[in-house]
Design a protein around this motif. Sequence first.
Motif, PDB file in Angstrom:
ATOM      1  N   ASN A   1       0.827  -1.193   0.000  1.00 45.64           N
ATOM      2  CA  ASN A   1       0.000   0.000   0.000  1.00 45.64           C
ATOM      3  C   ASN A   1       0.867   1.252   0.000  1.00 45.64           C
ATOM      4  O   ASN A   1       0.972   1.947   1.009  1.00 45.64           O
ATOM      5  N   ALA A   2       1.482   1.516  -1.129  1.00 47.41           N
ATOM      6  CA  ALA A   2       2.319   2.703  -1.256  1.00 47.41           C
ATOM      7  C   ALA A   2       2.043   3.347  -2.594  1.00 47.41           C
ATOM      8  O   ALA A   2       1.745   2.669  -3.578  1.00 47.41           O
ATOM      9  N   ARG A   3       2.134   4.665  -2.602  1.00 45.80           N
ATOM     10  CA  ARG A   3       1.875   5.413  -3.832  1.00 45.80           C
ATOM     11  C   ARG A   3       3.215   5.755  -4.491  1.00 45.80           C
ATOM     12  O   ARG A   3       4.096   6.343  -3.858  1.00 45.80           O
ATOM     13  N   LEU A   4       3.291   5.425  -5.763  1.00 47.67           N
ATOM     14  CA  LEU A   4       4.552   5.650  -6.468  1.00 47.67           C
ATOM     15  C   LEU A   4       4.867   7.133  -6.617  1.00 47.67           C
ATOM     16  O   LEU A   4       6.030   7.521  -6.736  1.00 47.67           O
ATOM     17  N   CYS A   5       3.822   7.983  -6.558  1.00 46.74           N
ATOM     18  CA  CYS A   5       4.067   9.430  -6.645  1.00 46.74           C
ATOM     19  C   CYS A   5       4.854   9.941  -5.438  1.00 46.74           C
ATOM     20  O   CYS A   5       5.405  11.031  -5.479  1.00 46.74           O
ATOM     21  N   ASP A   6       4.911   9.133  -4.372  1.00 41.84           N
ATOM     22  CA  ASP A   6       5.706   9.513  -3.200  1.00 41.84           C
ATOM     23  C   ASP A   6       7.122   8.950  -3.272  1.00 41.84           C
ATOM     24  O   ASP A   6       7.904   9.101  -2.331  1.00 41.84           O
ATOM     25  N   GLY A   7       7.421   8.258  -4.372  1.00 44.98           N
ATOM     26  CA  GLY A   7       8.738   7.643  -4.529  1.00 44.98           C
ATOM     27  C   GLY A   7       9.720   8.583  -5.213  1.00 44.98           C
ATOM     28  O   GLY A   7       9.470   9.776  -5.363  1.00 44.98           O
ATOM     29  N   PHE A   8      10.825   7.991  -5.661  1.00 41.56           N
ATOM     30  CA  PHE A   8      11.902   8.770  -6.250  1.00 41.56           C
ATOM     31  C   PHE A   8      12.141   8.302  -7.674  1.00 41.56           C
ATOM     32  O   PHE A   8      12.327   7.115  -7.922  1.00 41.56           O
ATOM     33  N   LEU A   9      12.138   9.277  -8.591  1.00 41.67           N
ATOM     34  CA  LEU A   9      12.359   8.955  -9.996  1.00 41.67           C
ATOM     35  C   LEU A   9      13.817   9.223 -10.347  1.00 41.67           C
ATOM     36  O   LEU A   9      14.332  10.319 -10.111  1.00 41.67           O
ATOM     37  N   THR A  10      14.478   8.210 -10.895  1.00 41.42           N
ATOM     38  CA  THR A  10      15.851   8.362 -11.374  1.00 41.42           C
ATOM     39  C   THR A  10      15.876   7.847 -12.798  1.00 41.42           C
ATOM     40  O   THR A  10      15.690   6.650 -13.033  1.00 41.42           O
ATOM     41  N   GLY A  11      16.071   8.755 -13.756  1.00 37.34           N
ATOM     42  CA  GLY A  11      15.979   8.330 -15.150  1.00 37.34           C
ATOM     43  C   GLY A  11      14.595   7.750 -15.401  1.00 37.34           C
ATOM     44  O   GLY A  11      13.587   8.387 -15.106  1.00 37.34           O
ATOM     45  N   HIS A  12      14.564   6.520 -15.934  1.00 39.48           N
ATOM     46  CA  HIS A  12      13.275   5.874 -16.207  1.00 39.48           C
ATOM     47  C   HIS A  12      12.833   4.957 -15.076  1.00 39.48           C
ATOM     48  O   HIS A  12      11.911   4.169 -15.253  1.00 39.48           O
ATOM     49  N   GLU A  13      13.471   5.035 -13.918  1.00 34.67           N
ATOM     50  CA  GLU A  13      13.138   4.126 -12.819  1.00 34.67           C
ATOM     51  C   GLU A  13      12.480   4.862 -11.666  1.00 34.67           C
ATOM     52  O   GLU A  13      13.014   5.852 -11.170  1.00 34.67           O
ATOM     53  N   ILE A  14      11.308   4.341 -11.279  1.00 36.48           N
ATOM     54  CA  ILE A  14      10.643   4.878 -10.095  1.00 36.48           C
ATOM     55  C   ILE A  14      10.887   3.913  -8.938  1.00 36.48           C
ATOM     56  O   ILE A  14      10.685   2.703  -9.082  1.00 36.48           O
ATOM     57  N   GLU A  15      11.326   4.471  -7.831  1.00 42.72           N
ATOM     58  CA  GLU A  15      11.589   3.669  -6.635  1.00 42.72           C
ATOM     59  C   GLU A  15      10.458   3.866  -5.644  1.00 42.72           C
ATOM     60  O   GLU A  15      10.133   4.992  -5.259  1.00 42.72           O
ATOM     61  N   CYS A  16       9.856   2.759  -5.257  1.00 40.78           N
ATOM     62  CA  CYS A  16       8.756   2.801  -4.297  1.00 40.78           C
ATOM     63  C   CYS A  16       9.266   3.331  -2.954  1.00 40.78           C
ATOM     64  O   CYS A  16      10.333   2.932  -2.494  1.00 40.78           O
ATOM     65  N   PRO A  17       8.476   4.206  -2.314  1.00 40.13           N
ATOM     66  CA  PRO A  17       8.934   4.796  -1.059  1.00 40.13           C
ATOM     67  C   PRO A  17       8.921   3.812   0.115  1.00 40.13           C
ATOM     68  O   PRO A  17       9.571   4.057   1.123  1.00 40.13           O
ATOM     69  N   LEU A  18       8.198   2.695  -0.020  1.00 40.83           N
ATOM     70  CA  LEU A  18       8.020   1.829   1.154  1.00 40.83           C
ATOM     71  C   LEU A  18       9.142   0.799   1.307  1.00 40.83           C
ATOM     72  O   LEU A  18       9.751   0.699   2.373  1.00 40.83           O
ATOM     73  N   HIS A  19       9.425   0.016   0.253  1.00 39.74           N
ATOM     74  CA  HIS A  19      10.486  -1.002   0.364  1.00 39.74           C
ATOM     75  C   HIS A  19      11.511  -0.879  -0.757  1.00 39.74           C
ATOM     76  O   HIS A  19      12.244  -1.821  -1.053  1.00 39.74           O
ATOM     77  N   GLN A  20      11.503   0.250  -1.441  1.00 40.26           N
ATOM     78  CA  GLN A  20      12.529   0.562  -2.444  1.00 40.26           C
ATOM     79  C   GLN A  20      12.512  -0.391  -3.640  1.00 40.26           C
ATOM     80  O   GLN A  20      13.541  -0.571  -4.304  1.00 40.26           O
TER      81      GLN A  20
END
Length: 102
Positions: A48-67
Amino acid sequence: TTHWIKAIAHADVPEDDVIAVQVGDHEIALYGVEGQVYATDNLCTHGNARLCDGFLTGHEIECPLHQGRFDVRDGRALCSPLRENVATYPVRIEDGMVFVGM
Ligand code: FES
């Protein structure tokens, strides 16, 4: 058939970053990468994590909860703990607006 739904002004999609938009019944994450716009489901496939709260590096989005990381171009899950890809949606830019195909 694909329904194109107007989501947001192209100018409001941040470059090298992610923003959440409501498109019909779906919450979608839009990513601005190198002048292109990509769309995925905003909810991580692992929890239950929103990807908009994660980190974008290039074309990769990192989930904020478990990376966990996804490729925003095809939704591919790139590492553990992810087991499922995330859904992607086609994007069209017209008259300065972003349309998402559902
Ligand atoms: Fe996204 Fe676990 S909820 S990696």
